[in-house]
Design a protein around this motif. Structure first.
Motif, PDB file in Angstrom:
ATOM      1  N   ILE A 147       2.727  -6.225  -3.569  1.00 26.17           N
ATOM      2  CA  ILE A 147       1.422  -5.845  -3.747  1.00 26.17           C
ATOM      3  C   ILE A 147       0.382  -4.965  -3.115  1.00 26.17           C
ATOM      4  CG2 ILE A 147      -0.381  -6.768  -4.599  1.00 26.17           C
ATOM      5  CD1 ILE A 147       0.742  -9.145  -6.226  1.00 26.17           C
ATOM      6  N   ALA A 148       0.586  -5.297  -1.526  1.00 27.48           N
ATOM      7  CA  ALA A 148      -0.417  -5.218  -0.608  1.00 27.48           C
ATOM      8  C   ALA A 148       0.507  -3.492  -0.232  1.00 27.48           C
ATOM      9  CB  ALA A 148       0.457  -5.930   0.922  1.00 27.48           C
ATOM     10  N   GLY A 149       1.606  -3.658  -0.552  1.00 26.36           N
ATOM     11  CA  GLY A 149       2.313  -2.211   0.174  1.00 26.36           C
ATOM     12  C   GLY A 149       1.733  -0.788  -1.421  1.00 26.36           C
ATOM     13  N   ALA A 150       1.820  -1.331  -2.458  1.00 24.27           N
ATOM     14  CA  ALA A 150       1.279  -0.315  -3.022  1.00 24.27           C
ATOM     15  C   ALA A 150      -0.485  -0.519  -2.976  1.00 24.27           C
ATOM     16  CB  ALA A 150       1.198  -1.564  -5.069  1.00 24.27           C
ATOM     17  N   GLY A 151      -0.895  -1.346  -2.668  1.00 22.56           N
ATOM     18  CA  GLY A 151      -2.682  -0.836  -2.618  1.00 22.56           C
ATOM     19  C   GLY A 151      -1.964  -0.009  -1.394  1.00 22.56           C
ATOM     20  N   GLY A 152      -1.641  -0.060  -0.477  1.00 20.43           N
ATOM     21  CA  GLY A 152      -1.443   0.628   0.856  1.00 20.43           C
ATOM     22  C   GLY A 152      -1.245   2.315   0.309  1.00 20.43           C
ATOM     23  N   ILE A 153       0.112   2.478  -0.626  1.00 17.87           N
ATOM     24  CA  ILE A 153       0.527   4.202  -1.243  1.00 17.87           C
ATOM     25  C   ILE A 153      -0.473   4.132  -1.810  1.00 17.87           C
ATOM     26  CG2 ILE A 153       1.683   4.969  -2.388  1.00 17.87           C
ATOM     27  CD1 ILE A 153       3.922   3.045  -1.316  1.00 17.87           C
ATOM     28  N   GLY A 154      -1.587   3.064  -2.684  1.00 17.60           N
ATOM     29  CA  GLY A 154      -2.910   3.732  -2.932  1.00 17.60           C
ATOM     30  C   GLY A 154      -3.472   4.660  -2.870  1.00 17.60           C
ATOM     31  N   LEU A 155      -4.358   3.233  -1.416  1.00 17.87           N
ATOM     32  CA  LEU A 155      -5.913   4.185  -1.037  1.00 17.87           C
ATOM     33  C   LEU A 155      -4.921   5.509  -0.620  1.00 17.87           C
ATOM     34  CD1 LEU A 155      -6.772   0.772   1.335  1.00 17.87           C
ATOM     35  CD2 LEU A 155      -7.933   1.867  -0.053  1.00 17.87           C
ATOM     36  N   LEU A 156      -4.054   5.758   0.006  1.00 12.29           N
ATOM     37  CA  LEU A 156      -3.715   6.631   0.828  1.00 12.29           C
ATOM     38  C   LEU A 156      -4.185   8.136  -0.787  1.00 12.29           C
ATOM     39  CD1 LEU A 156      -1.191   6.385   2.492  1.00 12.29           C
ATOM     40  CD2 LEU A 156      -3.334   6.636   3.593  1.00 12.29           C
ATOM     41  N   LEU A 157      -3.713   7.991  -1.456  1.00 12.84           N
ATOM     42  CA  LEU A 157      -3.125   8.752  -3.612  1.00 12.84           C
ATOM     43  C   LEU A 157      -4.858   8.711  -3.545  1.00 12.84           C
ATOM     44  CD1 LEU A 157      -0.287   7.544  -4.749  1.00 12.84           C
ATOM     45  CD2 LEU A 157      -0.211  10.046  -3.090  1.00 12.84           C
ATOM     46  N   ALA A 158      -5.443   7.645  -3.292  1.00 12.29           N
ATOM     47  CA  ALA A 158      -6.646   7.620  -4.246  1.00 12.29           C
ATOM     48  C   ALA A 158      -7.774   8.533  -2.379  1.00 12.29           C
ATOM     49  CB  ALA A 158      -7.598   6.520  -4.255  1.00 12.29           C
TER      50      ALA A 158
END
Length: 407
Positions: free
Chosen positions: A375-386
């Motif tokens: 979940i944390a990894g998904a959030g980190g990747i998502g932050l960059l893309l967002a």
């Protein structure tokens, strides 16, 4: 979501009221039908695999029919498309409701019904900018979205009770009746308007030749679509709800974790539209809210307890309210002649990102052996893309309107 006066103004619009009531009722009916058919399959086969396969079929047809059938909402009058689709769905679900119908036939009919929903929804979505005045359009989209979320929750909550006590065939008959109601409501309340692009001749000859080309070449549409597809990462906790609850020694909380996202989203939309009344200001908040919808997931790296898990998911779910102004801005930017096809493509892409994101998260969690790290990894990747999509959206808006103030 919006003030009482705004809701009264929306419901006072006869065309909007007809589509809104019909959409809400048919959404409840669809949940009844999905649960009823799944229980029927389990009763007749006693197979969990066949039951799961039947349920999964509710997710896949729109991925195909959206891009393939969305053009119907552009080439034919949209009221006609909605009415014909609703009548066809009523007939097909009515056939499913006949006692003793073979399971294979019911499953085939379900797939067809779900495919027909794509041109209906495309026509409905593309009609809203014509049905509502510009100052009410964003509020109408918000009311539509929150009503569907609530209707899905109510439908699923009532489905088990109704199917158990009245039978699956009764639930299917109710769903068929809901489609009849939709067809009549749309026919009587929505005005007939000519087709947006009856022969494919209304498009700019110097512009893109297809809806997909438009979506990937127009900077505003591309950046908005990018932010909406982040839902595939934002919904990772929902896809991992069972192992997440187990890791917290609170298996009983699975239902709570699953309910947080839609409930928090409804609350977030209510707060956003209550506090920020200006559509232009809401558009400027799309990017920051997209970032906020993913930032809490990074905190799962700290292995939060159940209380903090709920708090983080509530914050992320409320920030997910950005999808509502993004959805209305996206449709407003689209030329009318492309709206049906673009909606079909966009809906298929969004469904793919959600399903694909959850499926991939399951594989990653199994591989790394940690739900919270996934979940944390998904959030980190998502932050960059967002962040990247936010910058692109800001640049696209200011390029289109130099007076727009970006955050």
């Amino acid at each position: 979501m919006t003030s009482g006066g705004t809701i009264r103004a929306l419901v006072g619009n006869r065309e909007f009221r007809g589509m809104w009531i019909g959409s809400t009722v048919s959404t409840v009916g669809d949940q009844l039908a999905a649960v009823a058919l799944s229980l029927l399959v389990f009763e007749r086969t006693q197979s969990a695999a066949w039951t799961a396969l039947t349920w999964s079929l509710t997710l896949f047809p729109p991925l195909v029919s959206g891009p393939l059938l969305g053009w119907l909402a552009d080439r034919f009058p949209r009221r006609t498309v909605m009415v014909w689709c609703a009548w066809l769905q009523a007939v097909l679900v009515g056939l499913m409701a006949i006692p003793g119908s073979p399971l294979w036939l019911m499953i085939v009919l379900l797939v067809v019904v779900l495919m027909i929903s794509s041109p209906f929804l495309a026509a409905q979505e593309a009609s809203l900018p014509h049905v509502l005045p510009d100052k009410r359009y964003d509020d109408g989209v918000a009311l539509f979205g929150t009503s569907v979320d609530v209707a899905q929750m109510v439908g699923l909550a009532a489905a088990g009770f109704l199917v158990t006590n009245a039978g699956a065939n009764v639930a299917l008959a109710i769903d068929a009746a809901s489609f009849v109601w939709v067809a009549i409501l749309v026919q009587l309340s929505v005005k007939h308007r000519p087709a947006a692009d009856p022969r494919g001749t209304k498009r700019d000859p110097e512009g893109p030749k297809g809806a997909f080309t438009l979506l990937v070449t127009e900077p505003r549409l591309r950046s908005l679509m990018g932010m909406r597809l982040l839902a595939g990462l934002a919904m990772v906790p929902e896809g991992l709800a069972v192992p997440l609850a187990a890791s917290l020694d609170a298996v009983w909380a699975v239902g709570l974790i699953l309910a947080i996202e839609p409930a928090a989203n409804v609350l977030g939309v209510a707060v956003l539209f209550r506090v920020v009344r200006d559509p232009a200001k809401r558009e400027r908040l799309i990017g920051p809210l997209a970032i906020l919808s993913l930032a809490p997931l990074v905190m799962f790296a700290l292995n939060p307890n159940l209380t903090w898990t709920i708090a983080l998911l509530v914050i992320a779910g409320m920030a997910g309210a950005y999808h509502t102004p993004a959805r209305s801005a996206w449709m407003r930017i689209l030329p009318d002649a492309y709206r049906g096809r673009a909606y079909g493509i966009g809906r298929a892409a969004l469904r793919s990102s959600q399903g694909g994101g959850m499926a991939l998260a399951g594989v990653v969690a199994h591989t790394v052996g940690s739900v919270t790290a996934t979940i944390a990894g998904a959030g980190g990747i998502g932050l960059l893309l967002a962040t990247q999509a936010t910058v692109a959206w800001r640049r696209a808006r200011t390029r289109d309107d130099p007076k727009a103030v970006a955050i």
